[in-house]
Design an enzyme around this catalytic site. Structure first.
Site, short mmCIF file in Angstrom:
data_model
loop_
_atom_site.label_atom_id
_atom_site.label_comp_id
_atom_site.label_asym_id
_atom_site.label_seq_id
_atom_site.Cartn_x
_atom_site.Cartn_y
_atom_site.Cartn_z
N ALA A 275 37.74 48.20 45.41
CA ALA A 275 38.61 47.52 46.36
C ALA A 275 39.91 48.29 46.44
O ALA A 275 40.15 49.23 45.68
CB ALA A 275 38.86 46.07 45.92
N GLU A 277 44.31 47.67 47.20
CA GLU A 277 45.35 46.66 47.22
C GLU A 277 46.29 46.75 48.40
O GLU A 277 47.51 46.56 48.26
CB GLU A 277 46.17 46.75 45.92
CG GLU A 277 46.99 48.02 45.74
CD GLU A 277 46.29 49.13 44.98
OE1 GLU A 277 46.98 49.99 44.42
OE2 GLU A 277 45.04 49.13 44.94
N HIS A 308 42.20 41.60 40.19
CA HIS A 308 42.87 42.90 40.02
C HIS A 308 43.70 43.23 41.26
O HIS A 308 44.87 43.61 41.15
CB HIS A 308 41.79 43.96 39.77
CG HIS A 308 42.30 45.35 39.61
ND1 HIS A 308 42.32 46.00 38.41
CD2 HIS A 308 42.80 46.24 40.50
CE1 HIS A 308 42.80 47.22 38.55
NE2 HIS A 308 43.09 47.39 39.83
N GLU A 309 43.11 43.08 42.43
CA GLU A 309 43.82 43.43 43.66
C GLU A 309 44.94 42.44 43.93
O GLU A 309 46.01 42.82 44.44
CB GLU A 309 42.85 43.49 44.84
CG GLU A 309 41.67 44.43 44.65
CD GLU A 309 42.06 45.83 44.22
OE1 GLU A 309 43.12 46.32 44.66
OE2 GLU A 309 41.31 46.43 43.44
N GLU A 331 47.44 50.65 37.65
CA GLU A 331 46.06 50.18 37.52
C GLU A 331 45.83 49.40 36.22
O GLU A 331 45.10 48.42 36.19
CB GLU A 331 45.09 51.37 37.60
CG GLU A 331 45.13 52.11 38.92
CD GLU A 331 44.83 51.22 40.11
OE1 GLU A 331 44.23 50.13 39.94
OE2 GLU A 331 45.19 51.60 41.24
#
Length: 867
Positions: A275, A277, A308-309, A331
């Site tokens: 993905a 962001e 996470h995003e 990250e």
């Protein structure tokens, strides 16, 4: 000639000179649908009109600079009202900007930019189900310049105002809320100040579902998008549920409201990463819209990706690194906080998320950290070429592991108080690592300079071993933790380093009543230097198992003492909790990779305990690791017998698994991956045609393809059967699966066609190329593939220099002869490295692949010695 590269020094000089205010970007995508529907169609000319107006301030009168652009043609360049000749100023992906004025400058660039099929820039995809075109952008690291002229570096933030002309009936989504179009023109409001690489456009006749997140009187619109051909599979309620949990948890922990006006998640085709962001418009690979039954582990991974995003909206988008040497922090923070959210958020379905992290992400980190390309977490990123190959296990997994260690070191409350101060202090700005560490020092009172130097600025991994002495009654008379700093791999830079570790030590005993290994005691302490005494354990009865780094607080390879290892070998599946099981499984796998445990013994260990393993993610990791070990680390003379043993066991587990459960599906896939005897292959055929069945096993679309691909790889299925299966599934996913099956066939003709489609042509889209490579490389076709070793070294440099980064990296890594485990492969690699003069990025990738062969040779020797 810079080509498409940009050095750190150039970026620093440009940042000192320029302050960028705003971009106005006008794109004409009205011709995107084009006249054709073939996957190789490039929408007529393959280009679109891009008009960029940039307003920026300059610190020095008469200074010179440049703006970045990758485009087939530039028609107009106007700087402060003066027309510049494109033929003179546009060269080598840059437009020269001479004679800049002190203060405000205005630049207008009119260009034709190109659609891509590589997942970089503006990717164009034709869905074979409806023949409609779907577009999306992917700009990290340096690809906004493929769509509009930009100062392509993260510390030159600005506002972005997009105007897009699109075909009738299409939807346009960007970082700002979607406006009502007029005459198929979409005029978006300007964004807040963000970096170029997190701007985004997603354009096409996408299907959407909408909702809202409400908290403390504020409403944030939520959207989920996918292609209409996937709409029936879109489980939007589950995705919204995870998203809301993330909003709640992050806003509480960060003490900062969500920083953008809306939050869209767009599942897009042929996406190279998991993905991206983009601020308020996250793009996600659409394989996460599950067309068939998957195990809970897949839902857990998808949830981690979603979280996470979402974490990046604060750490990455609101506050952004100044340069790519802090990519790891961007990250790692998102990875650490996404796992922490899964483990702790109220209502989360995955409170065992740290188990998954220990058994997957950390094994990735350990593997990466033992390659010749190992580097400090805070890598020296000299230019864009460096960062493009630095999205690795150290950047994501080791960094997140070390952040978990940092949290243990300073305390969770102090950590998040520091993070809160960091966000408030640097909102919409750019930072360095020192800004975060400074905030954490303020809230924790700990001096982090020494900690940072040893953990973030050095490479390599430590090994922790217990030293235990007992008396005749089994009472501990002495306990210490020995820390080792093994030599770095040949070719790696730096020196071995002993580090400060905050760890827990767990004492486990087998409970006679339940038959479970239960933790009777846990102590937490700082380990530093070569030997750390643990007087707290003196006088205790020696437990059945002593587990260092219990709860997985630190980042280190952990070894069990001899008695604990013997006990765990018999009882690994009996741990009451999943995390200590995962830590022991990971230790055993690491020992196998290090040639300390023979592959045949690792197989025996897995077979003795996997039936008791309840965590489906751990089960699937073990299945993958066993196959890799037997394929590459086993004595070649024993390989077939070990594969037969594993396949027989997989079939037994498949037949006895709970009907319709996750374990049954996982074992069906594991069995299909290595089925080899006529009876086993006949079972696959029978499950496909319905003449055989297993209670509860739904042989749905994705599982069918797994069976078809194995039957093709062993020569039982040919073109007719593959084409028939594709007729059942005429989708983009079906196209990829068919490409894999065709490339997997064990004939010289099939291999030649697959090789030619990837190497001799550049027409395949990124996802199809990846699928062909996956089918081409079959571990039980070594002899058939042997001639391609020389051919690889003949072509790989030319491919690297002629293809885009993503496409070239797929080929350089995927077609390296990794399954040809021999001294001859090492010698040919060394000869190529010595003579071909590859650039640093390609040299790194090939050297990493070479290290895999070298490791496999050591493991094979250890396995042969154990025989």
């Amino acid at each position: 000639m810079p080509g498409t590269n940009l050095t750190r020094e150039e970026a620093q000089q440009r940042a000192k000179l320029l302050t960028v205010d705003s971009y106005e970007i006008d794109l004409d995508l009205s011709g995107a649908q084009g006249g054709g529907t073939a996957r190789s169609d490039e929408a007529g000319s393959g280009t679109f009109r891009s008009v960029t107006t940039v307003r920026f301030d300059v610190a020095e009168d008469g200074a010179e600079s440049f703006i970045d652009l990758v485009a087939p043609a530039v028609h107009e360049v106007t700087l402060n009202g003066d027309s510049l000749d494109p033929a003179e100023v546009f060269k080598d992906s840059r437009i020269a900007l001479p004679g800049l004025l002190r203060g405000r400058n205005v630049l207008r660039v009119v260009a034709d930019c190109a659609y891509t099929n590589t997942g970089e820039g503006l990717h164009r995809f034709v869905d074979p189900v409806d023949d409609q075109v779907y577009l999306y952008t992917q700009f990290e690291v340096p690809d906004a310049r493929r769509v509009f002229a930009s100062f392509e570096q993260p510390d030159l933030k600005a506002t972005f105002q997009f105007t897009v002309r699109a075909p009738e009936g299409w939807t346009v989504i960007s970082n700002s809320p979607t406006p009502e179009p007029r005459d198929n023109v979409w005029v978006f409001a300007p964004t807040p100040r963000i970096s170029t690489y997190v701007t985004a456009l997603i354009v096409g006749p996408y299907h959407s579902v909408h909702s809202v997140y409400e908290k403390d009187g504020r409403s944030v619109p939520l959207g989920i998008y996918c292609r209409p051909s996937l709409a029936e599979h879109l489980d939007s309620d589950a995705i919204f549920e995870v998203t809301r949990q993330g909003f709640d948890w992050f806003q509480e922990k960060f003490d900062y409201p969500y920083p953008f006006e809306k939050y869209d998640q767009l599942f897009v085709p042929e996406f190279n990463a998991g993905a991206m962001e983009n601020a308020g418009a996250v793009t996600i690979r659409d394989q996460y819209v599950f067309r068939s039954k998957v195990t809970d582990a897949a839902y857990e991974v998808r949830a981690e990706t979603i979280l996470h995003e979402l974490a990046h909206m604060w750490f990455g988008d609101l506050v952004t690194m100044e340069w790519w040497n802090d990519l790891w922090l961007n990250e790692s923070f998102a990875t650490y906080t996404s796992i922490a959210c899964q483990a702790a958020a109220p209502g989360s379905k995955w409170p065992h998320a740290w188990t998954t992290f220990a058994n997957s992400m950390k094994t990735w980190a350990y593997r990466q950290d033992q390659l010749p390309s190992t580097h400090p977490i805070m890598a020296d990123i000299r230019d864009l070429d460096d960062v493009l190959v630095n999205f690795d296990g150290i950047t994501y997994a080791k960094g997140a592991s070390v952040l978990k260690q940092l949290v243990a070191y300073v305390g969770e409350d102090a950590f998040f108080r520091g993070v809160q101060a960091y966000f408030k202090r640097h909102a919409y700005g750019n930072t360095r690592l020192s800004d975060l560490l400074g905030a954490l020092e303020e809230t924790s009172g700990r001096d982090l300079r020494t900690w940072s130097g040893k953990w973030l600025e050095t490479a390599g991994i430590n090994v922790l071993r217990p030293r235990i002495e007992t008396d005749g009654d089994g009472t501990i008379t002495s306990f210490a933790v020995r820390q080792e700093a093994p030599a770095l791999p040949a070719g790696a830079k730096g020196e071995p380093t002993l580090r400060p570790h905050r760890i827990a030590i767990g004492l486990y005993d087998l409970d006679g009543a339940s038959g479970r290994l239960v933790r009777r005691e846990r102590i937490e302490l700082d380990v530093d230097g070569e030997l750390t005494a643990v007087p707290q354990l003196t006088g205790r009865r020696r437990p059945d198992v002593v587990l260092l780094n219990d709860d997985d607080l630190s980042y280190a390879k952990v070894r069990l003492d001899e008695r604990s290892l013997a006990f765990v070998t018999e009882h690994l599946g009996d741990f009451e909790s999943s995390l200590p099981r995962a830590l022991c499984w990971a230790s055993a796998w690491d020992m196998t990779r290090d040639a300390e445990l023979a592959t045949r013994d690792y197989l025996s260990l897995v077979l003795s305990g996997i039936g008791k393993e309840s965590d489906i993610g751990v089960v699937q990791s073990l299945q993958r690791q066993v196959k890799l070990a037997v394929d590459l680390y086993a004595d070649p003379a024993a390989r077939e017998s070990l594969l037969a043993r594993w396949t027989d066991a997989a079939l037994d587990h498949l037949r006895t698994a709970e009907p319709g459960g996750d374990h049954q599906l996982a074992w069906a896939r594991a069995f299909a991956a290595t089925a080899r005897t006529p009876d086993q292959l006949q079972l696959l055929e029978g499950l496909l045609d319905g003449s055989q069945s297993l209670e509860g096993l739904a042989v749905d679309t994705e599982l069918r393809w797994a069976f078809v691909q194995r039957l093709a790889a062993v020569g039982r299925f040919g073109e007719a059967e593959i084409a028939a299966e594709y007729e059942r599934d005429r989708t983009a996913a079906g196209e990829r699966h068919a490409a894999t099956a065709r490339a997997a066939r064990p004939t010289p003709e099939a291999k030649a066609r697959a090789w030619a489609s990837v190497v001799e042509s550049d027409q395949l889209p990124n996802a199809v190329q990846e699928a062909v490579i996956a089918g081409f490389v079959q571990t039980d076709q070594r002899e058939l593939l042997a001639p391609y070793t020389d051919r690889y070294f003949e072509v790989v440099k030319d491919i690297w220099e002629s293809r885009s980064h993503e496409m070239a990296q797929q080929i350089a890594v995927g077609l390296y002869p990794s399954i040809q485990v021999s001294e001859e492969t090492l010698a040919k690699t060394d000869a190529w490295l010595a003579s071909a003069e590859p650039n640093a990025a390609l040299r790194r990738l090939v050297s990493e692949s070479r290290a895999g062969v070298e490791r496999a040779l050591r493991a094979q020797a250890a396995d042969a010695a154990a025989g």
